[in-house]
Design a protein around this motif. Structure first.
Motif, mmCIF file in Angstrom:
data_model
loop_
_atom_site.group_PDB
_atom_site.id
_atom_site.type_symbol
_atom_site.label_atom_id
_atom_site.label_comp_id
_atom_site.label_asym_id
_atom_site.label_seq_id
_atom_site.Cartn_x
_atom_site.Cartn_y
_atom_site.Cartn_z
ATOM 1 N N LEU A 74 5.686 9.464 37.384
ATOM 2 C CA LEU A 74 4.291 9.407 36.969
ATOM 3 C C LEU A 74 4.077 10.252 35.723
ATOM 4 N N LEU A 75 3.322 9.698 34.786
ATOM 5 C CA LEU A 75 2.892 10.413 33.584
ATOM 6 C C LEU A 75 1.377 10.296 33.510
ATOM 7 N N THR A 76 0.673 11.404 33.305
ATOM 8 C CA THR A 76 -0.786 11.384 33.233
ATOM 9 C C THR A 76 -1.242 11.727 31.823
ATOM 10 N N LEU A 77 -2.017 10.839 31.216
ATOM 11 C CA LEU A 77 -2.531 11.050 29.865
ATOM 12 C C LEU A 77 -3.882 11.745 29.947
ATOM 13 N N LEU A 78 -3.988 12.907 29.292
ATOM 14 C CA LEU A 78 -5.199 13.726 29.369
ATOM 15 C C LEU A 78 -5.701 14.063 27.969
ATOM 16 N N SER A 79 -6.955 13.757 27.707
ATOM 17 C CA SER A 79 -7.551 14.108 26.414
ATOM 18 C C SER A 79 -8.931 14.721 26.567
ATOM 19 N N SER A 80 -9.279 15.172 27.777
ATOM 20 C CA SER A 80 -10.594 15.760 28.015
ATOM 21 C C SER A 80 -10.520 16.778 29.145
#
Length: 267
Positions: free
Chosen positions: A194-200
């Motif tokens: 699993l990879l989680t993309l976070l920008s906030s």
């Protein structure tokens, strides 16, 4: 079903990975397409909900006034979308400089005929925008910041420090996401890695509250792909242990960092 993990006989760089997309559903389509093109499986888990302005009449008045501003700054693609939903025929004065925090916002503006938008090519956030030469000398300049309430205050504070007269125009609202069993099941069943993309940071805070404890534990066990060092600190505070910092919050940079992170796992 066609196997999308291979292209022209080569394994795609995100093949086999589940990539958690935490952007609002309304602005995640392009990122999902990038993930699929790289062979990954996007899992929608929006950390923020997006709603129309609480006071549409006040937003329209602010937009009308912004036409005479020296600078108009769109803080997100959603700011552009909701602006033209409220006022489809909006036009700015020829002398007004239109700015955006990144190319996604610029593209959203172009779809409504707003061109020659100033935006940072490298760091695509408030800091990147503030580093641009046109925003260096702002004493006495009138600036309309178009976005949502309760976001980062850095743009307003720094522009005011530089002497600008800043007006806030709230054309939409960010809210806690409305997650349901479909979202929970998708996260529970997502195949590793699993990879989680976070920008906030706001999305991180919301997910920490709205996800069941066991699912949040699974989320923070993933590799976090964050858009800045600031987000890395927020992710670490929420419990993530593995973080990879992308070049910016753009979909291309987040996916590039995800590819690098996955390659390291496979070494």
């Amino acid at each position: 079903m066609r196997d999308i993990s291979h292209q022209h006989g080569r394994v795609r760089p995100l093949a086999g990975a589940s990539v958690i997309v935490t952007r609002p559903a309304s602005s995640a389509a392009a990122l999902r397409r990038k993930i699929i093109a790289l062979g990954g499986t996007p899992i929608g888990l929006p950390g923020i909900g997006v709603r129309s302005a609480a006071d549409p009449d006040a937003a329209r008045r602010g937009l009308l006034a912004s036409r005479a501003s020296d600078f108009v700054v769109f803080t997100s693609p959603n700011a552009a979308r909701y602006t033209f939903a409220l006022m489809p025929q909006l036009h700015f004065a020829r002398a007004t400089r239109v700015c955006a925090v990144g190319p996604g916002s610029a593209r959203a503006l172009a779809r409504h005929g707003v061109r020659e938008v100033v935006y940072p090519a490298q760091r695509q956030d408030s800091e990147g925008l503030l580093a641009l030469a046109p925003l260096a000398r702002m004493r006495g300049r009138r600036v309309s910041l178009i976005g949502a309430p309760d976001g980062r205050d850095l743009l307003r504070e720094e522009l005011q420090r530089r002497g600008a007269k800043v007006e806030l125009v709230h054309v939409y609202r960010r809210t806690a996401p409305r997650l349901n069993r479909r979202h929970f099941d998708a996260l529970e069943r997502a195949a590793a890695p699993l990879l989680t993309l976070l920008s906030s940071a706001e999305a991180i805070a919301h997910l920490r509250v709205v996800l069941p404890a066991a699912l949040f534990a699974r989320l923070i066990a993933s590799a976090a792909i964050v858009s800045s060092a600031r987000l890395a600190h927020a992710a670490q505070a929420a419990g993530w242990r593995e973080m990879h910092i992308a070049g910016s919050a753009s979909g291309a940079d987040l996916c590039a960092a995800a590819v690098t992170a996955l390659a390291q796992h496979r070494l």
